[in-house]
Structure formats: structure tokens, C-alpha cells
Design a protein around this motif. Sequence first.
Motif, PDB file in Angstrom:
ATOM      1  N   ALA A  68     -29.182   9.218  33.770  1.00  0.00           N
ATOM      2  CA  ALA A  68     -27.765   9.508  34.029  1.00  0.00           C
ATOM      3  C   ALA A  68     -27.121   8.288  34.668  1.00  0.00           C
ATOM      4  O   ALA A  68     -27.726   7.629  35.514  1.00  0.00           O
ATOM      5  N   GLU A  69     -25.889   8.016  34.254  1.00  0.00           N
ATOM      6  CA  GLU A  69     -25.134   6.939  34.881  1.00  0.00           C
ATOM      7  C   GLU A  69     -24.300   7.530  36.010  1.00  0.00           C
ATOM      8  O   GLU A  69     -23.969   8.701  35.997  1.00  0.00           O
ATOM      9  N   GLY A  70     -23.976   6.697  36.982  1.00  0.00           N
ATOM     10  CA  GLY A  70     -23.144   7.147  38.095  1.00  0.00           C
ATOM     11  C   GLY A  70     -23.806   6.830  39.423  1.00  0.00           C
ATOM     12  O   GLY A  70     -24.601   5.901  39.537  1.00  0.00           O
ATOM     13  N   TRP A  71     -23.480   7.629  40.443  1.00  0.00           N
ATOM     14  CA  TRP A  71     -24.033   7.431  41.785  1.00  0.00           C
ATOM     15  C   TRP A  71     -25.531   7.665  41.726  1.00  0.00           C
ATOM     16  O   TRP A  71     -25.988   8.654  41.161  1.00  0.00           O
ATOM     17  N   GLU A  72     -26.314   6.766  42.360  1.00  0.00           N
ATOM     18  CA  GLU A  72     -27.763   6.897  42.287  1.00  0.00           C
ATOM     19  C   GLU A  72     -28.421   7.025  43.648  1.00  0.00           C
ATOM     20  O   GLU A  72     -29.332   7.807  43.821  1.00  0.00           O
ATOM     21  N   HIS A  73     -27.998   6.227  44.617  1.00  0.00           N
ATOM     22  CA  HIS A  73     -28.627   6.326  45.937  1.00  0.00           C
ATOM     23  C   HIS A  73     -27.700   5.830  47.039  1.00  0.00           C
ATOM     24  O   HIS A  73     -26.673   5.230  46.770  1.00  0.00           O
ATOM     25  N   PRO A  93     -13.038   3.016  52.614  1.00  0.00           N
ATOM     26  CA  PRO A  93     -14.437   3.448  52.610  1.00  0.00           C
ATOM     27  C   PRO A  93     -14.613   4.871  52.074  1.00  0.00           C
ATOM     28  O   PRO A  93     -13.714   5.708  52.162  1.00  0.00           O
ATOM     29  N   LEU A  94     -15.803   5.105  51.541  1.00  0.00           N
ATOM     30  CA  LEU A  94     -16.199   6.459  51.142  1.00  0.00           C
ATOM     31  C   LEU A  94     -16.658   7.199  52.392  1.00  0.00           C
ATOM     32  O   LEU A  94     -17.103   6.579  53.363  1.00  0.00           O
ATOM     33  N   ARG A  95     -16.572   8.519  52.365  1.00  0.00           N
ATOM     34  CA  ARG A  95     -17.022   9.342  53.497  1.00  0.00           C
ATOM     35  C   ARG A  95     -18.294  10.081  53.107  1.00  0.00           C
ATOM     36  O   ARG A  95     -18.412  10.586  52.002  1.00  0.00           O
ATOM     37  N   LEU A  96     -19.226  10.117  54.039  1.00  0.00           N
ATOM     38  CA  LEU A  96     -20.454  10.889  53.898  1.00  0.00           C
ATOM     39  C   LEU A  96     -20.652  11.598  55.228  1.00  0.00           C
ATOM     40  O   LEU A  96     -21.157  11.003  56.185  1.00  0.00           O
ATOM     41  N   ASN A  97     -20.179  12.845  55.302  1.00  0.00           N
ATOM     42  CA  ASN A  97     -20.108  13.553  56.583  1.00  0.00           C
ATOM     43  C   ASN A  97     -19.315  12.705  57.569  1.00  0.00           C
ATOM     44  O   ASN A  97     -18.199  12.317  57.280  1.00  0.00           O
ATOM     45  N   ASP A  98     -19.926  12.346  58.708  1.00  0.00           N
ATOM     46  CA  ASP A  98     -19.190  11.553  59.689  1.00  0.00           C
ATOM     47  C   ASP A  98     -19.414  10.044  59.517  1.00  0.00           C
ATOM     48  O   ASP A  98     -18.953   9.252  60.326  1.00  0.00           O
ATOM     49  N   SER A 125     -22.280  13.373  47.259  1.00  0.00           N
ATOM     50  CA  SER A 125     -22.446  13.238  48.708  1.00  0.00           C
ATOM     51  C   SER A 125     -23.010  14.521  49.328  1.00  0.00           C
ATOM     52  O   SER A 125     -23.839  14.450  50.231  1.00  0.00           O
ATOM     53  N   GLN A 126     -22.601  15.684  48.826  1.00  0.00           N
ATOM     54  CA  GLN A 126     -23.155  16.941  49.343  1.00  0.00           C
ATOM     55  C   GLN A 126     -24.654  17.038  49.053  1.00  0.00           C
ATOM     56  O   GLN A 126     -25.433  17.462  49.912  1.00  0.00           O
ATOM     57  N   SER A 127     -25.058  16.634  47.867  1.00  0.00           N
ATOM     58  CA  SER A 127     -26.485  16.649  47.515  1.00  0.00           C
ATOM     59  C   SER A 127     -27.267  15.679  48.390  1.00  0.00           C
ATOM     60  O   SER A 127     -28.373  15.993  48.850  1.00  0.00           O
TER      61      SER A 127
END
Length: 185
Positions: free
Chosen positions: A101-106, A78-83, A14-16
Motif C-alpha cells: 500500500a502507498e501512503g503513510w507508513e511509519h 505540523p501534523l498532530r499526533l495526540n499531543d 494517526s489513530q492506528s
Amino acid sequence: MTYEQLASSWPAFSQSIIQFMSQLGLDKLALECDHTALRVNSTHAAQQLQHEFAEHGTIISNNMINGRPILIIELNQPLRLNDMTIDCVELPFPGEKSYPAEGWEHIELVLKSDAQECDTLSQDLLAALPNLKPVLAGETEVKVKMSSPKGDKERLANPTIAFKKGGLCIKVHPHGIKAVIASES
């Protein structure tokens, strides 16, 4: 890849994504983030995650898109992405392509628009954020892909502009995933 691994990798991802949104200027538009998506390379991994996510949410769509099942899971928390809060996760079963790579993509952001195709969506995005002109023109290191993916039962056109850089992807479209799912009935 397990649910716990995904949960522990979310803060770094999420930071990226937040930094990439800022680089593009998308953070200035106060867009809704309607869902985030995963990538897995095996049917077994997708089935395992489907089972694990069932403990943390509800499958609200199981649709064939481009010849493969894609699940949309509405999360209990829910997941948080900033606000922003993100209450849905897209879990595509693997297709022919293998991912590095597997995992979060977009993540996918909703730009309210009546666009039926990518050219109009691009014009609407440029009207809201003129500094994206060189990006959309292919003059930067950010790759841009325009597409109109469609599920077998969807009736709502949802053209998509994807911005990709360094293993990250942010997609912009005019309708949220729940509106697209509602168009299927």
C-alpha cells in the motif's frame, strides 16, 4: 497518491499509530515524534508528491540512503499526533521493493540516548520500558527489526529499532532527523 489524499488519510493512520504506541507502552515515555514517513511505488508518484509538498513545506534534506534519494520536508503546518506535533515528513523514492500500500507508513520517535549501535539502544529502551522485553525477544506478534541506516554524508550514528504489526511501523532512534541532517555539514 496526492497530498490531499494523504491529508485525508492522516486521521485514520494517526489513530492506528496511537493505538500501536499504547500497545507497546511507548505512549508512557513522552517521546518526541521527529518525523513520519511515506511509501510510494513509483518514481513518478514520488516526484508528484515532492512537487505538491513544496507548496506545504521546505525540503531540508535530499540525501542518498541505501542507493535511493530520500527527501525530508519540513512542513509549514505540523501534523498532530495526540499531543505531539510532527514537523517533518520523509519521502523516500522507491527502491527495488514494492509496497502493498502507498501512503503513510511509519513514525519515528526519539529516545534520548548515547547509543552508537542497536544493542545499546535496545538496553536503553528496556531500562525505560521493561515490559518491552518479550517484544524485543521476538516472543510476540510484533516484528522487530534493528538497523543502522546511514546517509552518504551523515556523521551521526542513529541506530534504529522498528516495531511492525498489521501494516503499521513505529521506529525508535536516539537522534531526531534535524540533528542527523545537521551532522551532514
